[in-house]
Enzyme design. Structure first.
Site, PDB file in Angstrom:
ATOM      1  N   GLN A   1      79.095  -4.927  23.011  1.00  0.00           N
ATOM      2  CA  GLN A   1      77.994  -4.001  22.699  1.00  0.00           C
ATOM      3  C   GLN A   1      78.539  -2.644  22.230  1.00  0.00           C
ATOM      4  O   GLN A   1      79.619  -2.589  21.660  1.00  0.00           O
ATOM      5  CB  GLN A   1      77.046  -3.856  23.891  1.00  0.00           C
ATOM      6  CG  GLN A   1      76.197  -5.091  24.174  1.00  0.00           C
ATOM      7  CD  GLN A   1      76.855  -6.061  25.128  1.00  0.00           C
ATOM      8  OE1 GLN A   1      77.590  -5.691  26.022  1.00  0.00           O
ATOM      9  NE2 GLN A   1      76.597  -7.337  24.953  1.00  0.00           N
TER      10      GLN A   1
ATOM     11  N   LYS B   1      83.850  -4.708  16.015  1.00  0.00           N
ATOM     12  CA  LYS B   1      84.981  -4.607  16.943  1.00  0.00           C
ATOM     13  C   LYS B   1      85.883  -5.822  16.866  1.00  0.00           C
ATOM     14  O   LYS B   1      87.103  -5.720  16.997  1.00  0.00           O
ATOM     15  CB  LYS B   1      84.464  -4.426  18.371  1.00  0.00           C
ATOM     16  CG  LYS B   1      83.678  -3.141  18.595  1.00  0.00           C
ATOM     17  CD  LYS B   1      83.187  -3.007  20.023  1.00  0.00           C
ATOM     18  CE  LYS B   1      82.139  -4.021  20.416  1.00  0.00           C
ATOM     19  NZ  LYS B   1      80.867  -3.880  19.655  1.00  0.00           N
TER      20      LYS B   1
ATOM     21  N   ASP C   1      77.587  -4.212  17.494  1.00  0.00           N
ATOM     22  CA  ASP C   1      77.712  -4.894  16.196  1.00  0.00           C
ATOM     23  C   ASP C   1      78.471  -4.058  15.170  1.00  0.00           C
ATOM     24  O   ASP C   1      78.240  -4.157  13.968  1.00  0.00           O
ATOM     25  CB  ASP C   1      76.323  -5.253  15.628  1.00  0.00           C
ATOM     26  CG  ASP C   1      75.457  -5.973  16.635  1.00  0.00           C
ATOM     27  OD1 ASP C   1      75.912  -6.998  17.167  1.00  0.00           O
ATOM     28  OD2 ASP C   1      74.335  -5.510  16.899  1.00  0.00           O
TER      29      ASP C   1
ATOM     30  N   GLY D   1      78.693 -10.876  20.498  1.00  0.00           N
ATOM     31  CA  GLY D   1      79.295 -11.802  19.544  1.00  0.00           C
ATOM     32  C   GLY D   1      80.229 -11.091  18.587  1.00  0.00           C
ATOM     33  O   GLY D   1      79.892 -10.021  18.065  1.00  0.00           O
ATOM     34  N   HIS D   2      81.393 -11.650  18.396  1.00  0.00           N
ATOM     35  CA  HIS D   2      82.347 -11.143  17.406  1.00  0.00           C
ATOM     36  C   HIS D   2      82.500 -12.194  16.321  1.00  0.00           C
ATOM     37  O   HIS D   2      82.723 -13.367  16.622  1.00  0.00           O
ATOM     38  CB  HIS D   2      83.741 -10.925  18.022  1.00  0.00           C
ATOM     39  CG  HIS D   2      83.820  -9.786  18.980  1.00  0.00           C
ATOM     40  ND1 HIS D   2      83.020  -8.675  18.906  1.00  0.00           N
ATOM     41  CD2 HIS D   2      84.638  -9.597  20.049  1.00  0.00           C
ATOM     42  CE1 HIS D   2      83.340  -7.844  19.883  1.00  0.00           C
ATOM     43  NE2 HIS D   2      84.306  -8.380  20.594  1.00  0.00           N
TER      44      HIS D   2
END
Length: 418
Positions: free
Chosen positions: A221, A17, A14, A41-42
């Site tokens: 991650q 990225k 988180d 998740g991005h």
């Protein structure tokens, strides 16, 4: 021959990225996701519009980019098909822009069921997203997994899955077993949506490098969740460090170029496990609210605390990090003081200068910096408040890697380069 550059998380995930991949992707011909699943998740903000990505690489927002889901990724067909739908009309659709490795493994509903059951029954839960990631990697390593290319013969695959479901039921686990026909129909719906995107992605990348095309690999991650080098057992089930880019794509180690590590100006983690610099009171709550620290995938509130320079230095060495990008500097605006963990103290009061394998019985030793304000949206280093510059320069000295990029808002353009 060109080399593949890499973006990797340096903390517990988180880190932001997605924004950095999105910002840099216009310089690349290929963007490649190499491990993890839809537990990642991005969030990317472009011209005020938010995009939440879980499996599709962040380069999808650029028309010239080819986007690859590598063999090291585990794929939930339902999650991927749903995610693909939001890009159906963008730049003429996804055909010719999205490619999926034939060797990637499938997450099926029974994997998610086993994941939830494992968490419920555990004496000390890991705190996973219960998306079926762990059980799918378990099947893969035990040579019982299902590769996505097996969707080419849904009759054969349906029988294989049915046998797996019956095997689970024999273990005394309550599970609804569908008819062979219903199972085949479900698999055929996956095949229809996904088979057109399957490719020998390793060969694609080799050919691209031979032609001098530019490749950017993006990890999911963070390094502290790596299956080998993270805070085991409170980790994910894949290799999140730079080494995973090789095994998850087929790119050789000598073909990796720049390794850009992404870190926040503070620290967060989700799930259970040790977190030495966690702030459970007002400071942690302030960081959470100001930083919007809630999971893209699950909506869970993230645990928040001060930056752990010991962990960052360790992760930078693991990854061979050549440069760092610091995200969310603006979230630290308004604090009277800002702290950084520069060493640890063990249960005997001994100062530790090296990263230990067990973080459960250590205490952080902090260096305190004077706070600052009004860094939001600044795009030039010299225009930052002096205290913020002092913080960044001190971190560079502590970590031993240059902080070459700094993000001052969620927007793509609010990033300064040094």
């Amino acid at each position: 021959m060109s080399k593949a550059d890499l973006i990797v998380g340096i903390q517990w995930g988180d880190e932001g990225k997605g924004k950095m991949v999105d910002l840099l992707a216009h310089n690349y011909d290929y963007v490649v996701r190499y491990q993890g699943g839809h537990n990642a998740g991005h969030t990317i903000v472009v011209e005020g519009k938010k995009y939440a990505l879980h499996l599709i690489p962040s380069g999808i927002l650029y028309p010239q980019c080819k986007n690859i889901i590598g063999n090291g990724v585990v794929i939930s067909p339902n999650a991927l098909i749903e995610e693909m739908a939001q890009f159906k009309e963008m730049y003429g659709g996804l055909q010719g822009r999205l490619f999926i490795s034939t060797k990637a493994h499938l997450i099926l509903p029974y994997h998610e069921m086993l994941d939830k059951l494992s968490e419920q029954q555990a004496k000390q839960a890991i705190g996973t997203t219960c998306k079926g990631i762990g059980p799918t990697y378990t099947d893969k390593v035990s040579r019982k997994g299902i590769r996505i290319e097996e969707l080419k013969d849904t009759t054969k695959l349906a029988k294989k899955v049915l046998e797996k479901l019956e095997e689970i039921a024999k273990r005394g686990i309550q599970i609804k077993i569908p008819t062979l026909e219903n199972l085949k129909n479900e698999l055929e719906s996956y095949a229809k949506a996904l088979l057109p995107f399957l490719a020998n992605t390793t060969n694609m990348l080799w050919q691209a490098m031979d032609k001098g095309e530019k490749i950017l690999c993006e990890g999911a991650q963070g390094s502290m969740l790596d299956i080998d080098f993270g805070t085991y057992p409170f980790v994910t089930s894949s290799t999140t460090i730079s080494a995973g880019a090789c095994s998850g794509t087929g790119i050789a180690p000598r073909e990796l170029g720049e390794v850009i590590g992404i870190l926040k100006a503070y620290c967060t983690r989700v799930g259970n496990g040790p977190f030495p610099t966690e702030e459970t009171g007002e400071i942690g709550e302030s960081l959470r609210n100001k930083g919007g620290e809630f999971g893209v995938t699950t909506g869970r509130a993230r645990r928040c605390g001060w930056l752990d320079a010991m962990a960052v230095k360790y992760a930078c060495r693991l990854n061979g990090t050549s440069a760092l990008a610091m995200m969310k500097l603006d979230v630290l605006d308004g604090f009277d003081e800002v702290k950084v963990c520069v060493a640890y103290e063990d249960e005997n009061g001994t100062r530790l200068e090296e990263f230990p394998s067990d973080l459960t019985k250590i205490k952080p030793i902090y260096q305190t910096f004077q706070g600052w304000d009004k860094t939001a949206c600044i795009r030039e280093f010299d225009k930052l408040p002096q205290n913020a510059k002092d913080y960044i320069l001190a971190l560079e000295k502590l970590i031993g890697v240059k902080i070459a990029m700094i993000s001052t808002s969620p927007d793509r353009n609010d990033t300064l380069f040094r």
